[in-house]
Scaffold this motif. Structure first.
Motif, PDB file in Angstrom:
ATOM      1  N   HIS A   3      44.305  19.711  28.558  1.00 36.29           N
ATOM      2  CA  HIS A   3      45.589  19.318  28.104  1.00 36.29           C
ATOM      3  C   HIS A   3      45.738  17.826  28.948  1.00 36.29           C
ATOM      4  N   VAL A   9      37.200  17.811  31.254  1.00 36.71           N
ATOM      5  CA  VAL A   9      38.112  18.700  30.512  1.00 36.71           C
ATOM      6  C   VAL A   9      38.460  20.197  31.097  1.00 36.71           C
ATOM      7  N   VAL A  19      38.795  18.393  22.141  1.00 39.51           N
ATOM      8  CA  VAL A  19      39.352  17.383  22.883  1.00 39.51           C
ATOM      9  C   VAL A  19      38.173  16.259  23.178  1.00 39.51           C
TER      10      VAL A  19
END
Length: 223
Positions: free
Chosen positions: A218, A214, A196
């Motif tokens: 998600h 993070v 990510v």
């Protein structure tokens, strides 16, 4: 008239031999320190510290060199994990062997190893170690574990880590000369978080971001 008991000749000879042995060991110039060897010290400065604390000098009587006492003094140096001192009566050589602790990170300005022992190693350069800030050594070790589980390439960009608690870690990384804070959260989903972060940093609109959250990979947040 009382008879004076005679001392057995064997006892006289034994006493003479014992006295001669004591003289040879403690006073004679025959059994003296001819050389001092230090093994295991990782830096010249640490070797100098060992030599100074051992307080052994060339020409000193070997009988006056007390290995256990010297080992005990050396272990007062926290960067030494174990120490062994031996003396050779035949050639007068004294050997000092130490096992130094292995630094894993800079913890609150000092060095820490995998056991959580905090120490300062004389002459040690810390350029390749992660810098960790935490309230306790246990949290420091937890932050080090986060660092060790990162991909090698990503590790090179990490400037420092902080740990507020066991589920709240943060990283400061160098991104093209910018110090970017990564709110890592708990020590989990490392691969996903790295994926990510890498994806976010490639976006044009994120060229000037200073923070990436993070902790919930998600649903990342940038600022």
């Amino acid at each position: 008239m009382r008879k004076v008991s005679k001392i057995p000749l064997v006892a006289v000879i034994a006493a003479a031999l014992f006295g001669g042995l004591i003289y040879l060991l403690a006073w004679s110039s025959i059994f003296t320190v001819s050389s001092i060897t230090v093994t295991g010290s990782p830096t010249p400065e640490s070797q100098s510290a060992i030599t100074q604390i051992s307080a052994i000098t060339s020409g000193e009587k070997l009988a006056r060199v007390e290995p256990q006492a010297i080992e005990k003094r050396l272990l007062h140096l926290k960067w030494i994990e174990s120490a062994h001192v031996s003396r050779n009566w035949l050639d007068g050589a004294v050997e000092i062997v130490v096992t130094p602790r292995t630094p894993t990170a800079i913890f609150n300005g000092s060095t820490i190893d995998a056991s959580g022992t905090i120490f300062t190693l004389p002459g040690f350069t810390t350029a390749d170690l992660p810098r960790v800030s935490a309230k306790t050594p246990a949290l420091g070790l937890a932050a080090i574990k986060v660092f060790q589980d990162l991909p090698r390439e990503f590790q090179r960009s990490v400037v420092s880590l902080t740990a507020r608690n066991s589920s709240n870690f943060a990283l400061f990384v160098d991104v093209d000369g910018r110090n970017v804070q990564i709110l890592w959260g708990a020590h989990e989903e490392t691969a996903l978080k790295i994926e990510v972060i890498s994806a976010l940093l490639t976006l044009e609109e994120n060229k000037k971001i200073r923070r990436i959250d993070v902790s919930a990979p998600h649903a990342p947040i940038v600022k």
